[in-house]
Scaffold this motif. Sequence first.
Motif, PDB file in Angstrom:
ATOM      1  N   PHE A   1      60.781   8.467  24.745  1.00 24.49           N
ATOM      2  CA  PHE A   1      59.969   7.251  24.738  1.00 24.49           C
ATOM      3  C   PHE A   1      59.109   7.120  25.984  1.00 24.49           C
ATOM      4  O   PHE A   1      58.123   6.371  25.982  1.00 24.49           O
ATOM      5  N   LEU A   2      59.490   7.797  27.055  1.00 28.18           N
ATOM      6  CA  LEU A   2      58.736   7.784  28.305  1.00 28.18           C
ATOM      7  C   LEU A   2      58.545   9.214  28.784  1.00 28.18           C
ATOM      8  O   LEU A   2      59.343  10.098  28.467  1.00 28.18           O
ATOM      9  N   VAL A   3      57.507   9.426  29.557  1.00 24.49           N
ATOM     10  CA  VAL A   3      57.276  10.727  30.170  1.00 24.49           C
ATOM     11  C   VAL A   3      56.865  10.498  31.617  1.00 24.49           C
ATOM     12  O   VAL A   3      56.027   9.636  31.910  1.00 24.49           O
ATOM     13  N   LYS A   4      57.493  11.241  32.528  1.00 25.27           N
ATOM     14  CA  LYS A   4      57.163  11.142  33.952  1.00 25.27           C
ATOM     15  C   LYS A   4      56.167  12.236  34.322  1.00 25.27           C
ATOM     16  O   LYS A   4      56.353  13.399  33.945  1.00 25.27           O
ATOM     17  N   ARG A   5      55.144  11.865  35.053  1.00 27.85           N
ATOM     18  CA  ARG A   5      54.148  12.823  35.517  1.00 27.85           C
ATOM     19  C   ARG A   5      54.178  12.826  37.037  1.00 27.85           C
ATOM     20  O   ARG A   5      53.942  11.791  37.678  1.00 27.85           O
ATOM     21  N   GLN A   6      54.497  13.980  37.579  1.00 26.00           N
ATOM     22  CA  GLN A   6      54.669  14.108  39.028  1.00 26.00           C
ATOM     23  C   GLN A   6      53.434  13.628  39.775  1.00 26.00           C
ATOM     24  O   GLN A   6      52.308  14.048  39.503  1.00 26.00           O
ATOM     25  N   GLY A   7      53.658  12.710  40.714  1.00 25.87           N
ATOM     26  CA  GLY A   7      52.566  12.218  41.528  1.00 25.87           C
ATOM     27  C   GLY A   7      51.649  11.238  40.844  1.00 25.87           C
ATOM     28  O   GLY A   7      50.645  10.802  41.419  1.00 25.87           O
ATOM     29  N   SER A   8      51.975  10.872  39.593  1.00 23.70           N
ATOM     30  CA  SER A   8      51.108   9.973  38.844  1.00 23.70           C
ATOM     31  C   SER A   8      51.826   8.700  38.422  1.00 23.70           C
ATOM     32  O   SER A   8      51.366   7.593  38.699  1.00 23.70           O
TER      33      SER A   8
ATOM     34  N   TYR B   1      54.737   7.116  31.882  1.00 24.89           N
ATOM     35  CA  TYR B   1      53.863   6.719  30.797  1.00 24.89           C
ATOM     36  C   TYR B   1      54.638   6.580  29.489  1.00 24.89           C
ATOM     37  O   TYR B   1      55.658   7.245  29.276  1.00 24.89           O
ATOM     38  N   THR B   2      54.126   5.717  28.612  1.00 26.61           N
ATOM     39  CA  THR B   2      54.745   5.547  27.306  1.00 26.61           C
ATOM     40  C   THR B   2      54.347   6.693  26.389  1.00 26.61           C
ATOM     41  O   THR B   2      53.246   7.235  26.484  1.00 26.61           O
ATOM     42  N   THR B   3      55.257   7.051  25.512  1.00 32.83           N
ATOM     43  CA  THR B   3      54.973   8.085  24.526  1.00 32.83           C
ATOM     44  C   THR B   3      55.784   7.760  23.287  1.00 32.83           C
ATOM     45  O   THR B   3      56.323   6.672  23.146  1.00 32.83           O
ATOM     46  N   ARG B   4      55.890   8.680  22.361  1.00 31.11           N
ATOM     47  CA  ARG B   4      56.704   8.492  21.171  1.00 31.11           C
ATOM     48  C   ARG B   4      57.545   9.745  20.954  1.00 31.11           C
ATOM     49  O   ARG B   4      57.067  10.857  21.197  1.00 31.11           O
ATOM     50  N   PRO B   5      58.786   9.577  20.509  1.00 30.41           N
ATOM     51  CA  PRO B   5      59.628  10.753  20.304  1.00 30.41           C
ATOM     52  C   PRO B   5      59.035  11.680  19.256  1.00 30.41           C
ATOM     53  O   PRO B   5      58.387  11.238  18.303  1.00 30.41           O
TER      54      PRO B   5
ATOM     55  N   THR C   1      69.559   1.361  39.089  1.00 32.82           N
ATOM     56  CA  THR C   1      69.875   1.027  37.698  1.00 32.82           C
ATOM     57  C   THR C   1      68.644   1.202  36.814  1.00 32.82           C
ATOM     58  O   THR C   1      68.721   1.724  35.696  1.00 32.82           O
ATOM     59  N   LEU C   2      67.502   0.755  37.319  1.00 35.54           N
ATOM     60  CA  LEU C   2      66.249   0.906  36.574  1.00 35.54           C
ATOM     61  C   LEU C   2      65.955   2.380  36.312  1.00 35.54           C
ATOM     62  O   LEU C   2      65.577   2.762  35.199  1.00 35.54           O
ATOM     63  N   ARG C   3      66.154   3.220  37.318  1.00 40.90           N
ATOM     64  CA  ARG C   3      65.876   4.650  37.166  1.00 40.90           C
ATOM     65  C   ARG C   3      66.782   5.299  36.128  1.00 40.90           C
ATOM     66  O   ARG C   3      66.364   6.197  35.388  1.00 40.90           O
ATOM     67  N   ARG C   4      68.053   4.848  36.086  1.00 37.02           N
ATOM     68  CA  ARG C   4      68.973   5.400  35.081  1.00 37.02           C
ATOM     69  C   ARG C   4      68.505   5.053  33.675  1.00 37.02           C
ATOM     70  O   ARG C   4      68.519   5.891  32.769  1.00 37.02           O
ATOM     71  N   ALA C   5      68.085   3.805  33.484  1.00 35.13           N
ATOM     72  CA  ALA C   5      67.601   3.388  32.170  1.00 35.13           C
ATOM     73  C   ALA C   5      66.324   4.135  31.796  1.00 35.13           C
ATOM     74  O   ALA C   5      66.156   4.585  30.653  1.00 35.13           O
ATOM     75  N   MET C   6      65.434   4.304  32.775  1.00 41.57           N
ATOM     76  CA  MET C   6      64.195   5.031  32.515  1.00 41.57           C
ATOM     77  C   MET C   6      64.496   6.493  32.214  1.00 41.57           C
ATOM     78  O   MET C   6      63.867   7.107  31.339  1.00 41.57           O
ATOM     79  N   GLY C   7      65.474   7.061  32.927  1.00 35.16           N
ATOM     80  CA  GLY C   7      65.850   8.446  32.688  1.00 35.16           C
ATOM     81  C   GLY C   7      66.346   8.665  31.272  1.00 35.16           C
ATOM     82  O   GLY C   7      66.041   9.692  30.643  1.00 35.16           O
ATOM     83  N   GLU C   8      67.102   7.704  30.730  1.00 34.33           N
ATOM     84  CA  GLU C   8      67.582   7.819  29.355  1.00 34.33           C
ATOM     85  C   GLU C   8      66.417   7.817  28.369  1.00 34.33           C
ATOM     86  O   GLU C   8      66.404   8.584  27.401  1.00 34.33           O
ATOM     87  N   LEU C   9      65.424   6.973  28.632  1.00 34.59           N
ATOM     88  CA  LEU C   9      64.283   6.889  27.731  1.00 34.59           C
ATOM     89  C   LEU C   9      63.375   8.107  27.850  1.00 34.59           C
ATOM     90  O   LEU C   9      62.693   8.469  26.887  1.00 34.59           O
TER      91      LEU C   9
ATOM     92  N   LEU D   1      53.424   2.700  32.992  1.00 34.06           N
ATOM     93  CA  LEU D   1      54.289   1.565  33.290  1.00 34.06           C
ATOM     94  C   LEU D   1      53.985   1.014  34.683  1.00 34.06           C
ATOM     95  O   LEU D   1      53.505   1.743  35.558  1.00 34.06           O
ATOM     96  N   PRO D   2      54.298  -0.264  34.907  1.00 36.59           N
ATOM     97  CA  PRO D   2      54.184  -0.797  36.267  1.00 36.59           C
ATOM     98  C   PRO D   2      55.098  -0.009  37.210  1.00 36.59           C
ATOM     99  O   PRO D   2      56.066   0.613  36.767  1.00 36.59           O
ATOM    100  N   PRO D   3      54.829  -0.027  38.510  1.00 33.35           N
ATOM    101  CA  PRO D   3      55.682   0.687  39.468  1.00 33.35           C
ATOM    102  C   PRO D   3      57.135   0.222  39.385  1.00 33.35           C
ATOM    103  O   PRO D   3      57.422  -0.919  39.021  1.00 33.35           O
ATOM    104  N   GLU D   4      58.058   1.139  39.712  1.00 35.48           N
ATOM    105  CA  GLU D   4      59.483   0.805  39.683  1.00 35.48           C
ATOM    106  C   GLU D   4      59.791  -0.435  40.514  1.00 35.48           C
ATOM    107  O   GLU D   4      60.595  -1.280  40.107  1.00 35.48           O
ATOM    108  N   ARG D   5      59.167  -0.542  41.669  1.00 37.46           N
ATOM    109  CA  ARG D   5      59.415  -1.680  42.565  1.00 37.46           C
ATOM    110  C   ARG D   5      59.093  -2.994  41.863  1.00 37.46           C
ATOM    111  O   ARG D   5      59.867  -3.959  41.939  1.00 37.46           O
ATOM    112  N   ASP D   6      57.968  -3.033  41.151  1.00 35.13           N
ATOM    113  CA  ASP D   6      57.556  -4.258  40.467  1.00 35.13           C
ATOM    114  C   ASP D   6      58.505  -4.603  39.322  1.00 35.13           C
ATOM    115  O   ASP D   6      58.866  -5.772  39.127  1.00 35.13           O
TER     116      ASP D   6
END
Length: 248
Positions: A58-65, A68-72, A45-53, A29-34
């Motif tokens: 639907f999303l996966v966070k990779r530390q320091g990277s 990214y999009t994924t699928r349940p 607010t954006l982080r809360r929505a991303m956290g739900e996904l 995904l584009p950076p949170e700031r963008d």
Amino acid sequence: MNSLVTGRVAEIRTRLLSLVDELPEGSMLPPERDLAQRWGVARMTLRRAMGELVEDGFLVKRQGSGTYTTRPKIARRLVMASFTEEMQRRGLTATSRTIELRRRRADHQLSRTLRIPAGDLVLSIVRLRLADGIPMALERTSIPDRYVPGLTLDDLAGSLYDVLAGRYGVDLVAGQSTLEAAMPDARSAVLLEIPETQPCLARHGISLDARGRVLEHAFALYRGDRFSMTIDLHRPRAVAEPSLRQSG
């Protein structure tokens, strides 16, 4: 969280889901700031929505990277249900690709498992199971040929359980399964379209009909990145020991 913030989070969640649908799986995904600037929303607010996904798969966070999009993952319950039935319950279209269909003689080990004489004919079936066109599992099934005379390749496009019930009057009512982690071999990895380093879930066991006959011995290899298994647990009730009364 007040109703205004909750509504804003829901709105951003919807926008994020649309973005996930537009991007190929595994895209960053584009950076949170963008994103916050693009949609005119606070980064919190954006982080809360991303956290739900992230929680919904639907999303996966990779530390320091990045994110990214994924699928349940598809959750499958360990119950007496076919792959086709399980996928239909989740609104997915189940299809099969038969890799192998042959008849062979049962060796001593298979004859003990299927409870048939050694040397009896056994129908061996290998099928690739797909959901919405995506490979999900590789199934290997062995059935005593005497229970399914005349079964052909054309019968295996859908649910095998439906064929057993409709044509042969056989309903599977019980079974035993073992679930364990496994790594795919080279051939399985190619069929499932995964690397050989991708962990999988392996399930093997037997299914019995209402007469107590072993109808099948099955082994299934599920993609670990697509599948999770749900097991319903029930605590057994304590059985009270009968009291001993001394007769007079």
